[in-house]
Design an enzyme around this catalytic site. Structure first.
Site: not given
Lengths: 75, 496
Positions: B9, B53, B55, B57, B63, B66, B422
């Site tokens: 991330e 993902r 987003y 943060d 952010e 993977t 997820w």
């Protein structure tokens, strides 16, 4: 098993450096010295090109750029 | 575990420079950046067609996490796809800002520290068996991570402070870690975070969440970072005796080590010895070599990982950083800073050099200095541009991400409301048929096929678009529609 192409790519810088040492080393013959200076000239040109490109892509006021880069903390 | 699921991330820094006017503050700029994301998914926290993902943060940091990967080159490509995605969004945000009267340049930096010392992270997730002894994580893994900055630090020019002049450090993050192992993140950043959300069968697996790493630009550095960590975990999992390097104070140690580029600073262990970062790394490398000799290589890059690991330790202990000047981030960056300094006669505290340090992490493909270096052969590549571009839309083929990507793209094609995370896959109108996929390595799931079949005859109605057809859609490539529904009007032509 490591693919040979990849290992080869990673060793390239070492090989380049070894050539440098050989060319510039003591006892290098005339031909070697001429080759060495041609290579050195090429390296200097490449470095000049790189530094010119870096100058062209960076904002001119470095201090303002650095000072202006303020974030909140993350995780 | 022969196949380990790994993900990373990345929090990006962002800055808007307004030219004549003052630029927009980061929160505002982040809102512009995520406008197409909001339009696409009605949220600023979405899973996208490549299974990753995206987003906003803590602290308005954009952010990118993977998708779960089990092959290192997929992970590197997916991580790098995140840079392309951020750049795509940045270009669109600049245009939208200019249209609103805020013309300027938007910088997205994949680094970990701003000019005032605020830090943001690069977090790794490794799936480990629940049976792994926690004790071994602190005696072996923690010292490994404290010293791993020699291998994978992004490098940083530390400004003069407390009587010490400007100097180099291996790591951007080291000065911002406050604990060894704990459950906190922002409050007291630990090196290993115990937040245990395995996104998998919790009876079998746990998630190892490592938040000490720097954001890497170099692909070979990434290979070494993830590859060496995986090897150490494998040895821990196999119960191999690895000695005891438990450090008296991991936080003092990580800082001491970061600020000493000679690798000779000794730090105390719990049992009263003094060890250097090179000692710890060399001992683990030696054991890793023996382990691989005994058990065989479990993936195709193991030899490359071991070779670069050894070469990097040699570079640090000999002081001959040229050994790794195209392969390890801190050395690639340092070489360039030294070249810029030499031409301009600059000292290390010159703002221009800190600017170079920051611009190294600029995700812009033309302007970002790492990209400039890479094009000029000063950084080794492992994945090519095509693979990275594909990774912006295509999930890794060997993990659950491939199912997630197909699920959400199919639901979108049929215009059906859905929710994914997820593990969860849900059609809003059919809540009772929601699927929990707990196996991160699942690539086939009959229940999902049955569920998607209820949406319509996929074979007859959906046409999968190729990369160029997707690139021709007007929005960001990463958010492009994967399927065209036959009989439906073609997507809008690109805006000119």
């Amino acid at each position: 098993m490591a693919p040979h192409t990849q290992g080869g790519a990673e060793r390239r810088p070492q090989d380049a450096r070894q050539e440098e040492t050989v060319d510039g080393g003591p006892g290098a013959g005339d031909a070697g010295a001429a080759g060495g200076s041609a290579q050195a000239r090429q390296q200097a040109e490449e470095l000049d090109g790189l530094l010119d490109e870096i100058d062209s892509v960076l904002e001119s006021n470095a201090e303002e750029f650095v000072r202006g880069f303020v974030q909140k903390g993350g995780q | 575990m022969d196949r380990r699921v790994v993900g990373v991330e990345t929090e990006f820094g962002l800055a808007h420079h307004g030219g004549e006017r003052r630029g927009l503050p980061p929160e505002e700029a982040a809102r512009y950046l995520f406008r197409p994301v909001l339009d696409w998914g009605r949220s600023s926290n979405v899973f996208i067609p490549n299974g990753s993902r995206l987003y906003l943060d803590v602290g308005s940091h954009p952010e990118y996490a993977t998708a779960e990967c089990d092959r290192l080159t997929d992970l590197i490509a997916s991580d790098r796809a995140g840079e392309l995605i951020m750049h795509d969004l940045a270009v669109r945000a600049e245009q939208a800002m200019a249209a609103d009267g805020y013309a300027g340049t938007l910088y997205l930096l994949k680094n970990n520290i701003d000019s005032q010392g605020n830090s943001y992270g690069s977090h790794e997730n490794y799936l480990i068996p629940r049976t792994t002894h926690f004790r071994r994580l602190s005696t072996i893994l923690l010292p490994f991570l404290v010293t791993r900055q020699l291998l994978a630090g992004a490098g940083r020019i530390v400004p003069a402070a407390d009587g010490r002049g400007a100097h180099w450090a291996f790591s951007q993050r080291a000065d911002h870690m406050w604990e060894g192992i704990s459950s906190a993140t922002t409050r007291a950043r630990p090196i290993i975070n115990t937040r245990d959300e395995p996104h998998a069968d919790a009876g079998v697996h746990r998630r190892l969440h490592v938040i000490v790493g720097d954001s890497n630009m170099s692909e070979t550095t990434q290979l070494l970072r993830f590859g060496s960590t995986d090897l150490v975990l494998r040895m821990i999992e196999a119960g191999v005796p690895l000695g005891d390097f438990e450090l008296e104070d991991p936080i003092v140690a990580i800082r001491t080590i970061s600020h000493d580029l000679t690798g000779t600073a000794a730090v105390p262990t719990r049992d009263g010895r003094r060890v250097t970062a090179v000692d710890v790394q060399a001992a683990l490398l030696d054991r890793a070599r023996r382990f691989v000799a005994e058990h065989g290589a479990h993936h195709e890059h193991v030899d490359a990982v071991l070779e670069l690991w050894e070469r990097t330790l040699q570079a640090v202990s000999s002081g001959d950083h040229a050994l790794i000047e195209t392969d390890v981030d801190w050395a690639i960056k340092k070489r360039t800073v030294e070249d810029v300094a030499a031409r301009g006669g600059l000292e290390l505290d010159a703002p221009r050099l800190t600017q170079v340090d920051m611009a190294y992490h600029d995700v812009h493909p033309e302007r970002g200095l790492f990209r400039v270096l890479e094009r000029r052969g000063r950084a080794t590549r492992l994945v090519d541009d095509d693979a990275v571009r594909r990774a912006t839309v295509a999930p890794p083929a060997t993990t659950r991400a491939s199912l997630r990507g197909r699920f959400l793209s199919t639901a979108r094609a049929f215009g059906v409301e859905h929710q994914v995370d997820w593990v969860q896959h849900k059609l809003v109108d059919r809540p009772l048929e929601a699927l929990m996929l707990k196996d991160p390595l699942a690539v086939e799931e009959p229940r999902m096929e049955a569920l998607l079949d209820k949406l319509g005859d996929r074979a007859a109605r959906l046409q999968e678009l190729d990369l160029e057809q997707r690139a021709a859609q007007p929005g960001p490539l990463a958010l492009s529609e994967r399927y065209r529904v036959r009989g439906a009007p073609p997507p809008d032509p690109p805006l000119i």
